[in-house]
Design a protein around this motif. Structure first.
Motif, PDB file in Angstrom:
ATOM      1  N   TYR A   4       0.747 -34.956 -34.939  1.00  0.00           N
ATOM      2  CA  TYR A   4      -0.266 -35.151 -35.971  1.00  0.00           C
ATOM      3  C   TYR A   4      -0.165 -36.523 -36.623  1.00  0.00           C
ATOM      4  O   TYR A   4      -1.177 -37.092 -37.019  1.00  0.00           O
ATOM      5  N   ILE A   5       1.036 -37.057 -36.719  1.00  0.00           N
ATOM      6  CA  ILE A   5       1.200 -38.416 -37.240  1.00  0.00           C
ATOM      7  C   ILE A   5       0.610 -39.423 -36.256  1.00  0.00           C
ATOM      8  O   ILE A   5      -0.102 -40.359 -36.655  1.00  0.00           O
ATOM      9  N   CYS A   6       0.879 -39.229 -34.980  1.00  0.00           N
ATOM     10  CA  CYS A   6       0.300 -40.110 -33.958  1.00  0.00           C
ATOM     11  C   CYS A   6      -1.222 -39.984 -33.935  1.00  0.00           C
ATOM     12  O   CYS A   6      -1.938 -40.984 -33.816  1.00  0.00           O
ATOM     13  N   PHE A  10      -4.215 -42.790 -34.620  1.00  0.00           N
ATOM     14  CA  PHE A  10      -5.339 -42.927 -33.697  1.00  0.00           C
ATOM     15  C   PHE A  10      -6.667 -42.784 -34.451  1.00  0.00           C
ATOM     16  O   PHE A  10      -7.572 -43.608 -34.303  1.00  0.00           O
ATOM     17  N   THR A  11      -6.771 -41.765 -35.275  1.00  0.00           N
ATOM     18  CA  THR A  11      -8.006 -41.501 -36.020  1.00  0.00           C
ATOM     19  C   THR A  11      -8.294 -42.611 -37.023  1.00  0.00           C
ATOM     20  O   THR A  11      -9.441 -43.014 -37.203  1.00  0.00           O
ATOM     21  N   LEU A  12      -7.263 -43.114 -37.661  1.00  0.00           N
ATOM     22  CA  LEU A  12      -7.442 -44.201 -38.610  1.00  0.00           C
ATOM     23  C   LEU A  12      -7.936 -45.464 -37.903  1.00  0.00           C
ATOM     24  O   LEU A  12      -8.830 -46.157 -38.408  1.00  0.00           O
ATOM     25  N   GLY A  13      -7.385 -45.741 -36.737  1.00  0.00           N
ATOM     26  CA  GLY A  13      -7.845 -46.896 -35.959  1.00  0.00           C
ATOM     27  C   GLY A  13      -9.291 -46.756 -35.525  1.00  0.00           C
ATOM     28  O   GLY A  13     -10.089 -47.695 -35.646  1.00  0.00           O
ATOM     29  N   ILE A  14      -9.654 -45.568 -35.030  1.00  0.00           N
ATOM     30  CA  ILE A  14     -11.046 -45.316 -34.645  1.00  0.00           C
ATOM     31  C   ILE A  14     -11.951 -45.413 -35.876  1.00  0.00           C
ATOM     32  O   ILE A  14     -13.065 -45.942 -35.806  1.00  0.00           O
ATOM     33  N   ALA A  91       2.680 -41.969 -29.123  1.00  0.00           N
ATOM     34  CA  ALA A  91       2.984 -43.024 -30.093  1.00  0.00           C
ATOM     35  C   ALA A  91       2.279 -44.321 -29.731  1.00  0.00           C
ATOM     36  O   ALA A  91       1.684 -44.980 -30.595  1.00  0.00           O
ATOM     37  N   LEU A  92       2.324 -44.697 -28.463  1.00  0.00           N
ATOM     38  CA  LEU A  92       1.678 -45.941 -28.038  1.00  0.00           C
ATOM     39  C   LEU A  92       0.170 -45.890 -28.244  1.00  0.00           C
ATOM     40  O   LEU A  92      -0.433 -46.880 -28.683  1.00  0.00           O
ATOM     41  N   SER A  93      -0.443 -44.774 -27.941  1.00  0.00           N
ATOM     42  CA  SER A  93      -1.884 -44.641 -28.129  1.00  0.00           C
ATOM     43  C   SER A  93      -2.247 -44.747 -29.605  1.00  0.00           C
ATOM     44  O   SER A  93      -3.196 -45.455 -29.966  1.00  0.00           O
ATOM     45  N   GLY A  94      -1.508 -44.069 -30.447  1.00  0.00           N
ATOM     46  CA  GLY A  94      -1.781 -44.134 -31.880  1.00  0.00           C
ATOM     47  C   GLY A  94      -1.602 -45.530 -32.437  1.00  0.00           C
ATOM     48  O   GLY A  94      -2.452 -46.035 -33.176  1.00  0.00           O
ATOM     49  N   ILE A  95      -0.506 -46.164 -32.077  1.00  0.00           N
ATOM     50  CA  ILE A  95      -0.221 -47.515 -32.572  1.00  0.00           C
ATOM     51  C   ILE A  95      -1.235 -48.512 -32.021  1.00  0.00           C
ATOM     52  O   ILE A  95      -1.726 -49.384 -32.754  1.00  0.00           O
ATOM     53  N   LEU A  96      -1.584 -48.389 -30.752  1.00  0.00           N
ATOM     54  CA  LEU A  96      -2.542 -49.314 -30.135  1.00  0.00           C
ATOM     55  C   LEU A  96      -3.908 -49.238 -30.814  1.00  0.00           C
ATOM     56  O   LEU A  96      -4.478 -50.271 -31.190  1.00  0.00           O
ATOM     57  N   GLY A 101      -8.034 -51.310 -34.367  1.00  0.00           N
ATOM     58  CA  GLY A 101      -8.930 -51.043 -35.490  1.00  0.00           C
ATOM     59  C   GLY A 101      -8.655 -51.937 -36.682  1.00  0.00           C
ATOM     60  O   GLY A 101      -9.580 -52.442 -37.321  1.00  0.00           O
ATOM     61  N   THR A 102      -7.384 -52.146 -36.987  1.00  0.00           N
ATOM     62  CA  THR A 102      -7.014 -53.001 -38.112  1.00  0.00           C
ATOM     63  C   THR A 102      -7.415 -54.443 -37.858  1.00  0.00           C
ATOM     64  O   THR A 102      -7.944 -55.113 -38.753  1.00  0.00           O
ATOM     65  N   ILE A 103      -7.203 -54.926 -36.652  1.00  0.00           N
ATOM     66  CA  ILE A 103      -7.572 -56.309 -36.315  1.00  0.00           C
ATOM     67  C   ILE A 103      -9.079 -56.502 -36.413  1.00  0.00           C
ATOM     68  O   ILE A 103      -9.554 -57.484 -37.000  1.00  0.00           O
TER      69      ILE A 103
END
Length: 116
Positions: A4-6, A10-14, A91-96, A101-103
């Motif tokens: 759920y953290i990952c 992911f959701t925040l980036g999207i 983890a990689l998918s969430g971080i990526l 999204g942040t960039i």
């Protein structure tokens, strides 16, 4: 909680990507609803991926949400610990997606005031 953290990352980036695009293209609100429906049907949530042909399975495994669904399904339905590869891929998918999204959000945020 790990999945759920990952998924939150992911959701925040999207969310950053969708909010940035929505500022510049007002019709994105309507298009997003259609895309979300298509994405739901392309994600094996209500059906097991083994029901499909191997070619279709390999295509659906590229869906980023598949990793989270499979990770959670392994824990809840099969009562097993997911593989180390599953932990890493989540983890990689969430971080990526959070980084992308942040960039995008940071690069375009100065132009938001012109469109709001």
């Amino acid at each position: 909680p790990y999945a759920y953290i990952c998924m939150l990352m992911f959701t925040l980036g999207i969310g950053f990507i969708i909010s940035t695009v929505s500022i510049f293209f007002r019709d994105m609100f309507y298009i997003y609803g259609v895309l979300l429906t298509l994405w739901t049907y392309a994600t094996p949530i209500f059906y097991d991926i083994t029901m499909l042909t191997p070619a279709m399975q390999s295509i659906l495994k590229w869906n980023p949400l598949y990793m989270y669904i499979d990770f959670t399904r392994t824990i809840i339905l099969y009562n097993q610990i997911p593989s180390t590869n599953s932990f890493i891929m989540c983890a990689l998918s969430g971080i990526l997606f959070l980084l992308i999204g942040t960039i995008i959000f940071k690069r375009k945020q100065d132009k938001f005031i012109y469109y709001v």
